[in-house]
Motif scaffolding. Structure first.
Motif, PDB file in Angstrom:
ATOM      1  N   TYR A 142       0.827  -1.202   0.000  1.00  0.00           N
ATOM      2  CA  TYR A 142       0.000   0.000   0.000  1.00  0.00           C
ATOM      3  C   TYR A 142       0.860   1.249   0.000  1.00  0.00           C
ATOM      4  O   TYR A 142       1.920   1.290   0.629  1.00  0.00           O
ATOM      5  N   ARG A 143       0.356   2.282  -0.662  1.00  0.00           N
ATOM      6  CA  ARG A 143       0.895   3.611  -0.439  1.00  0.00           C
ATOM      7  C   ARG A 143       0.476   4.082   0.956  1.00  0.00           C
ATOM      8  O   ARG A 143      -0.590   3.741   1.446  1.00  0.00           O
ATOM      9  N   PHE A 144       1.327   4.902   1.557  1.00  0.00           N
ATOM     10  CA  PHE A 144       0.988   5.563   2.820  1.00  0.00           C
ATOM     11  C   PHE A 144       1.394   7.017   2.692  1.00  0.00           C
ATOM     12  O   PHE A 144       2.526   7.318   2.328  1.00  0.00           O
ATOM     13  N   ARG A 145       0.465   7.919   2.981  1.00  0.00           N
ATOM     14  CA  ARG A 145       0.760   9.345   2.851  1.00  0.00           C
ATOM     15  C   ARG A 145       0.317  10.082   4.100  1.00  0.00           C
ATOM     16  O   ARG A 145      -0.773   9.840   4.622  1.00  0.00           O
ATOM     17  N   VAL A 183       4.539   0.657   1.616  1.00  0.00           N
ATOM     18  CA  VAL A 183       4.729  -0.259   2.736  1.00  0.00           C
ATOM     19  C   VAL A 183       4.090  -1.624   2.475  1.00  0.00           C
ATOM     20  O   VAL A 183       2.949  -1.694   2.019  1.00  0.00           O
ATOM     21  N   PRO A 184       4.801  -2.719   2.800  1.00  0.00           N
ATOM     22  CA  PRO A 184       4.210  -4.059   2.706  1.00  0.00           C
ATOM     23  C   PRO A 184       3.559  -4.462   4.033  1.00  0.00           C
ATOM     24  O   PRO A 184       4.167  -5.125   4.876  1.00  0.00           O
ATOM     25  N   PRO A 186      -5.473   3.264   2.893  1.00  0.00           N
ATOM     26  CA  PRO A 186      -4.423   3.836   2.041  1.00  0.00           C
ATOM     27  C   PRO A 186      -4.857   5.043   1.233  1.00  0.00           C
ATOM     28  O   PRO A 186      -4.001   5.749   0.708  1.00  0.00           O
ATOM     29  N   TRP A 187      -6.151   5.308   1.145  1.00  0.00           N
ATOM     30  CA  TRP A 187      -6.601   6.470   0.384  1.00  0.00           C
ATOM     31  C   TRP A 187      -6.726   7.716   1.243  1.00  0.00           C
ATOM     32  O   TRP A 187      -7.090   8.777   0.761  1.00  0.00           O
ATOM     33  N   LYS A 188      -6.407   7.631   2.536  1.00  0.00           N
ATOM     34  CA  LYS A 188      -6.570   8.753   3.446  1.00  0.00           C
ATOM     35  C   LYS A 188      -5.233   9.268   3.943  1.00  0.00           C
ATOM     36  O   LYS A 188      -4.210   8.583   3.872  1.00  0.00           O
TER      37      LYS A 188
END
Length: 323
Positions: free
Chosen positions: A139-142, A151-152, A235-237
């Motif tokens: 996933y992306r993490f922002r 990140v896995p 992951p979208w937040k």
């Protein structure tokens, strides 16, 4: 012919590179200079005692099988970046809280599931792990501070926990809560923060395919500084929708007031959706610094997951602090 259509953000596994064994912390911190300070929630059971150095009894469960439906268009962040650059205000306001977070006792650990459910319960983390189908997702993490990682995560779909709880028809939200024990987490002596840390999601968000309960990372149990033994990944937040070290999940018909919403109501709303066109009041969200790479890239709408989640927020674009 059977045609498999992948989501727009998914690319083959070979695009995700393995973690490295070394990283230059000074360069990373220099690249992050000027970022705003914002915490991710964290916690442990009230009254628990520290168990420094205790082995995680779930270690034998990892690594878990990767779910190939969730891959990335960028290389994975280095493990030492992800485990050494952490927001965890319960243990301090800097990013270098990994040492202090070792005071976190991860066993025994009980998660309370209550509120508008047919199956209220207190369940030990190891019993929960046995009851859930574990998998790995990339996933992306922002973070709202405008830095990002790839990140896995290991864990299980939040929808599986919803099934376990058997929510009643009127339940509209999930309220997540961490501990409150300043004897373990000295940051909680900062009385201007509204402890304990609280986050909330709608039932629709909780049952979305991307919503994920994290129990591990890089094929190992989740480190304490990353929110062991249980944290949330949406992951979208923005990052402050990733509550750490969860001890209570309450199903309710009232929208929870999150910690950051309570602390800064003119800056942080409930939704925390990643929209590059909506700036934080004090800095832009149009770009992000990719941790450890020295690269600045454009921020993607919903962090690149619009195809999966945009429908959850139809008609809400004009709501104050909708991001």
């Amino acid at each position: 012919m059977h045609i498999i259509r992948k989501p727009g953000w998914a690319l083959p596994e070979h695009m995700a590179t393995p973690e490295h064994l070394f990283w230059n912390r000074r360069a990373v911190l220099a690249g992050m200079a000027g970022a705003g300070a914002l915490a991710l929630g964290a916690g442990l059971p009230s009254g628990a005692k520290a168990q420094d150095g205790a082995a995680d009894p779930s270690a034998s469960l990892y690594p878990v099988t990767r779910n190939e439906a969730y891959t990335l268009d960028r290389a994975l962040s280095q493990e030492k970046h992800v485990t050494s650059f952490n927001n965890f205000y319960e243990f301090g306001t800097s990013k270098s809280i990994a040492r202090a977070a070792q005071a976190l006792p991860i066993r025994p650990w009980t998660v309370t599931i209550d509120g508008m459910v047919d199956k209220p319960q207190q369940i030990g983390i190891d019993d929960l792990l046995k009851a859930m189908p574990l998998e790995e997702r990339l996933y992306r993490f922002r973070c709202v501070e405008a830095w990002s990682m790839a990140v896995p995560w290991s864990g299980f779909a939040l929808s599986e926990l919803v099934k376990l709880a058997s929510p009643q028809a009127g339940a509209k939200y999930l309220r997540f809560e961490t501990f409150q024990d300043a004897s373990i987490a000295p940051g909680q002596n900062m009385v201007w923060y509204p402890w304990p840390y609280v986050e909330g999601v709608t039932m629709a968000e909780a049952t979305n395919e991307l919503a994920f309960m994290v129990t591990g990372v890089y094929g190992k149990p989740l480190p304490k500084q990353n929110g062991a033994p249980l944290r949330l990944a949406l992951p979208w937040k923005y990052g402050f929708k990733s509550i750490k070290s969860i001890v209570r999940i309450t199903f309710t018909d009232e929208r929870p007031k999150t910690m950051w919403e309570a602390l800064g109501p003119t800056e942080y709303g409930f939704w925390a959706n990643v929209n590059p066109e909506v700036a934080h009041p004090r800095w832009s969200q149009a770009q992000e610094d990719v941790l450890g790479t020295g690269q600045t890239v454009p921020t993607l709408l919903y962090n690149g997951y619009a195809e999966q989640v945009a429908g959850l927020y139809k008609g809400m674009e004009g709501e104050k602090l909708f991001m």
